[in-house]
Design a protein around this motif. Sequence first.
Motif, PDB file in Angstrom:
ATOM      1  N   THR A  65     -16.546 -45.009  16.039  1.00 33.31           N
ATOM      2  CA  THR A  65     -16.653 -43.665  15.477  1.00 33.31           C
ATOM      3  C   THR A  65     -17.808 -42.945  16.153  1.00 33.31           C
ATOM      4  OG1 THR A  65     -15.860 -44.464  13.342  1.00 33.31           O
ATOM      5  CG2 THR A  65     -16.954 -42.319  13.353  1.00 33.31           C
ATOM      6  N   ALA A  66     -17.554 -41.699  16.558  1.00 35.19           N
ATOM      7  CA  ALA A  66     -18.564 -40.880  17.226  1.00 35.19           C
ATOM      8  C   ALA A  66     -19.190 -39.905  16.230  1.00 35.19           C
ATOM      9  CB  ALA A  66     -17.921 -40.100  18.374  1.00 35.19           C
ATOM     10  N   LEU A  67     -20.279 -39.275  16.654  1.00 33.90           N
ATOM     11  CA  LEU A  67     -20.975 -38.297  15.819  1.00 33.90           C
ATOM     12  C   LEU A  67     -20.069 -37.153  15.372  1.00 33.90           C
ATOM     13  CD1 LEU A  67     -24.419 -38.020  17.657  1.00 33.90           C
ATOM     14  CD2 LEU A  67     -23.977 -39.076  15.432  1.00 33.90           C
ATOM     15  N   ASN A  68     -19.079 -36.797  16.198  1.00 34.96           N
ATOM     16  CA  ASN A  68     -18.166 -35.695  15.854  1.00 34.96           C
ATOM     17  C   ASN A  68     -16.945 -36.186  15.069  1.00 34.96           C
ATOM     18  OD1 ASN A  68     -16.616 -36.983  17.775  1.00 34.96           O
ATOM     19  ND2 ASN A  68     -16.409 -35.211  19.115  1.00 34.96           N
ATOM     20  N   MET A  94     -32.132 -41.068  30.112  1.00 31.73           N
ATOM     21  CA  MET A  94     -31.611 -41.404  28.786  1.00 31.73           C
ATOM     22  C   MET A  94     -30.544 -40.381  28.403  1.00 31.73           C
ATOM     23  SD  MET A  94     -33.052 -44.191  27.693  1.00 31.73           S
ATOM     24  CE  MET A  94     -32.765 -44.246  25.927  1.00 31.73           C
ATOM     25  N   LEU A  95     -29.437 -40.868  27.868  1.00 31.10           N
ATOM     26  CA  LEU A  95     -28.381 -39.977  27.396  1.00 31.10           C
ATOM     27  C   LEU A  95     -28.833 -39.277  26.121  1.00 31.10           C
ATOM     28  CD1 LEU A  95     -25.310 -42.306  27.954  1.00 31.10           C
ATOM     29  CD2 LEU A  95     -25.734 -40.138  29.110  1.00 31.10           C
ATOM     30  N   PRO A 102     -26.381 -40.520  22.070  1.00 36.01           N
ATOM     31  CA  PRO A 102     -27.283 -41.447  22.758  1.00 36.01           C
ATOM     32  C   PRO A 102     -26.585 -42.671  23.348  1.00 36.01           C
ATOM     33  CG  PRO A 102     -27.504 -41.714  20.392  1.00 36.01           C
ATOM     34  CD  PRO A 102     -26.550 -40.566  20.617  1.00 36.01           C
ATOM     35  N   LEU A 103     -25.329 -42.930  22.914  1.00 40.78           N
ATOM     36  CA  LEU A 103     -24.584 -44.079  23.437  1.00 40.78           C
ATOM     37  C   LEU A 103     -23.192 -43.636  23.859  1.00 40.78           C
ATOM     38  CD1 LEU A 103     -25.500 -46.665  20.659  1.00 40.78           C
ATOM     39  CD2 LEU A 103     -26.494 -46.516  22.943  1.00 40.78           C
ATOM     40  N   TRP A 126     -18.075 -41.071  23.542  1.00 44.77           N
ATOM     41  CA  TRP A 126     -19.478 -40.676  23.682  1.00 44.77           C
ATOM     42  C   TRP A 126     -20.018 -40.328  22.314  1.00 44.77           C
ATOM     43  CZ3 TRP A 126     -16.082 -37.605  26.913  1.00 44.77           C
ATOM     44  CH2 TRP A 126     -15.697 -36.388  26.369  1.00 44.77           C
ATOM     45  N   GLN A 127     -21.326 -40.241  22.221  1.00 44.35           N
ATOM     46  CA  GLN A 127     -22.033 -40.020  20.947  1.00 44.35           C
ATOM     47  C   GLN A 127     -21.631 -41.088  19.927  1.00 44.35           C
ATOM     48  OE1 GLN A 127     -20.946 -35.885  20.149  1.00 44.35           O
ATOM     49  NE2 GLN A 127     -22.964 -35.251  20.900  1.00 44.35           N
TER      50      GLN A 127
END
Length: 134
Positions: A65-68, A94-95, A102-103, A126-127
């Motif tokens: 699961t991503a931040l969005n 750093m992303l 960040p990951l 991403w995220q």
Amino acid sequence: EVQGAIGKTNAEGAALFDMEMLQALPVARLETSTAVTDGVRSFEGFLMRDLLAHVEASGNTVTATALNNYVIDFDAQEFERYDVVVAYRMDGEMLQPSDKGPLWIVYPRDQHTELQDIRYDYRWVWQLMRLEIR
């Protein structure tokens, strides 16, 4: 955060990580092109299979699961078959959440022609914020 069928936790039913803890995992590096950036990029992070081993994951499915709130399921065997990196750096930087961080789950697409299929592009989460093992 990693939750679900895991044997090693540090919170109720979950393994919570900060960046320092993630950077303590064995470092993996990968150079590959992506579907969303130009040219070959250099990624640094850790192998997904190392994280799963660290938390003593025992399931067959990994849900990311991503931040969005983007959610996708993976067959856990994929992480044994391929050196899938969870990257926290790209090209030495750093992303950041504003740019895939960040990951970011990164597949070795240039090393395996089958990974250049669009079906795998959807797995480049991403995220990344959570994994659930089932």
